[in-house]
Design a protein around this motif. Structure first.
Motif, PDB file in Angstrom:
ATOM      1  N   GLN A  82       0.826  -1.207   0.000  1.00 57.26           N
ATOM      2  CA  GLN A  82       0.000   0.000   0.000  1.00 57.26           C
ATOM      3  C   GLN A  82       0.862   1.259   0.000  1.00 57.26           C
ATOM      4  N   GLU A  86       0.807   4.083  -2.868  1.00 56.99           N
ATOM      5  CA  GLU A  86       0.578   5.497  -2.579  1.00 56.99           C
ATOM      6  C   GLU A  86       1.712   6.354  -3.123  1.00 56.99           C
ATOM      7  N   GLU A  90       1.390   9.354  -5.876  1.00 58.13           N
ATOM      8  CA  GLU A  90       1.907  10.698  -5.621  1.00 58.13           C
ATOM      9  C   GLU A  90       2.842  11.142  -6.738  1.00 58.13           C
TER      10      GLU A  90
END
Length: 111
Positions: A82, A86, A90
């Motif tokens: 995860q 992420e 980004e």
């Protein structure tokens, strides 16, 4: 630090072995273990049942102790995946940096 499951495994493994040994000694009529002659079979049977119970408790303790390790590893792997996801999202959201003045002036020079 020793957990409760590790303690139960430590007690159950030798208990199972010892009760099985005593059960065989009584079942074959060994003179080293004295049991009243009319209850020899019943005594051996009771010791075998006790050995089975020790084995069951060992299996439950082993499963409890080492399935937690596997679950924790699975959770850690999921958290890491995860975090990577992420970070990738980004990176996609970051707008492209405008060219600096030096790069623009270098591109405008005649060659």
């Amino acid at each position: 630090m020793v957990s409760c499951a590790q303690y139960c495994m430590f007690i159950s493994a030798p208990g199972c072995i010892f009760m099985t040994y005593l059960g065989f000694m009584i079942a074959i009529g060994s003179e080293t273990v004295y049991v009243v002659p009319h209850s020899r079979i019943e005594g051996a049977f009771a010791l075998f049942i006790t050995a089975v119970l020790y084995a069951i408790f060992f299996a439950i303790s082993y499963n409890s102790e080492y399935s937690q390790v596997q679950r924790q590893q699975n959770v850690d792997e999921w958290i890491n995946s995860q975090e990577i996801r992420e970070a990738e999202l980004e990176m996609q959201d970051i707008p492209k940096q405008p060219k600096s003045n030096l790069q623009e002036s270098a591109e405008q020079l005649p060659q």
